[in-house]
Write an enzyme that holds these catalytic residues in place. Structure first.
Site, PDB file in Angstrom:
ATOM      1  N   ILE A  35       0.851  -1.201   0.000  1.00  0.00           N
ATOM      2  CA  ILE A  35       0.000   0.000   0.000  1.00  0.00           C
ATOM      3  C   ILE A  35       0.886   1.251   0.000  1.00  0.00           C
ATOM      4  O   ILE A  35       0.667   2.181  -0.788  1.00  0.00           O
ATOM      5  CB  ILE A  35      -0.956   0.001   1.221  1.00  0.00           C
ATOM      6  N   GLN A  38       2.536   1.733  -3.403  1.00  0.00           N
ATOM      7  CA  GLN A  38       1.602   2.224  -4.413  1.00  0.00           C
ATOM      8  C   GLN A  38       1.173   3.667  -4.135  1.00  0.00           C
ATOM      9  O   GLN A  38       1.059   4.469  -5.047  1.00  0.00           O
ATOM     10  CB  GLN A  38       0.373   1.321  -4.493  1.00  0.00           C
ATOM     11  N   GLU A  39       0.936   3.972  -2.886  1.00  0.00           N
ATOM     12  CA  GLU A  39       0.416   5.297  -2.543  1.00  0.00           C
ATOM     13  C   GLU A  39       1.441   6.411  -2.729  1.00  0.00           C
ATOM     14  O   GLU A  39       1.114   7.466  -3.268  1.00  0.00           O
ATOM     15  CB  GLU A  39      -0.103   5.310  -1.102  1.00  0.00           C
ATOM     16  N   SER A  40       2.658   6.212  -2.252  1.00  0.00           N
ATOM     17  CA  SER A  40       3.609   7.330  -2.211  1.00  0.00           C
ATOM     18  C   SER A  40       5.004   6.993  -2.720  1.00  0.00           C
ATOM     19  O   SER A  40       5.852   7.886  -2.762  1.00  0.00           O
ATOM     20  CB  SER A  40       3.748   7.828  -0.771  1.00  0.00           C
ATOM     21  N   TYR A 146      -5.156   0.027  -9.241  1.00  0.00           N
ATOM     22  CA  TYR A 146      -4.637   0.094  -7.874  1.00  0.00           C
ATOM     23  C   TYR A 146      -4.665  -1.292  -7.232  1.00  0.00           C
ATOM     24  O   TYR A 146      -3.663  -1.747  -6.669  1.00  0.00           O
ATOM     25  CB  TYR A 146      -5.496   1.084  -7.083  1.00  0.00           C
TER      26      TYR A 146
END
Length: 193
Positions: A35, A38-40, A146
């Site tokens: 996560i 993928q997010e940052s 995502y």
């Protein structure tokens, strides 16, 4: 030339707080790493156009609500989300919450982390559907991509962290109605909040 350099592309930065918060929330730490990746891409000061902040790209309103759930009575300041430890604590707490709300189904929780649990509930099928097929029916292309990426990254992080990988089928149990999901997990009623 760096496509196969998994150490470079999938770093283990912030390992101690990620593993600690994953344990606290009873989550797979490889999933939390995925996560964050993928997010940052591990940029602690990442800011999205929508206003999400930090490693786990939390919206301030969501983070404030989650922080209050975790520590009632404490004040919350938005700039706290740029602190890696605080962001991981709140983000893992939120991920753990949606995981519980959505019948401990990692595919549903991953989609909910991106699009919100209310939308994921709207997307549940009328009949049981294989999880990989359900992913392909997600109406938002951003969320479809995502979920695919987070599932793939989770496998890579399992290998990096443990040297072993769970069968992907363990994460891809069928998706059905709320009643059938509740029966799978032994939940007697639809979780709230």
């Amino acid at each position: 030339g760096y496509w196969d350099d998994l150490e470079l592309r999938f770093p283990l930065e912030h390992r101690e707080p990620i593993e600690r918060q994953a344990r606290a929330q009873q989550l797979d730490s490889a999933w939390v790493f995925a996560i964050v990746r993928q997010e940052s891409a591990f940029m602690h000061d990442a800011r999205s156009r929508a206003g999400a902040l930090g490693l786990m790209q939390l919206m301030p309103a969501t983070a404030k609500e989650q922080a209050r759930r975790m520590q009632p009575g404490t004040s919350f300041k938005t700039n706290l989300l740029l602190d890696p430890d605080a962001n991981i604590r709140i983000g893992a707490g939120y991920l753990g919450r949606v995981y519980q709300q959505l019948y401990q189904h990692p595919v549903l929780a991953t989609a909910a982390y991106n699009a919100g649990p209310h939308r994921v509930r709207q997307w549940l099928p009328d009949d049981e559907l294989a999880a990989d097929l359900w992913i392909e029916t997600i109406p938002f292309s951003e969320t479809r991509t995502y979920v695919r990426r987070v599932l793939a990254y989770t496998v890579i992080y399992q290998q990096r962290l443990n040297g072993e990988v769970d069968r992907i089928s363990e994460r891809l149990r069928p998706i059905g109605t709320e009643a059938s999901l509740a029966a799978q997990t032994g939940a007697g009623r639809t979780p709230q909040g």
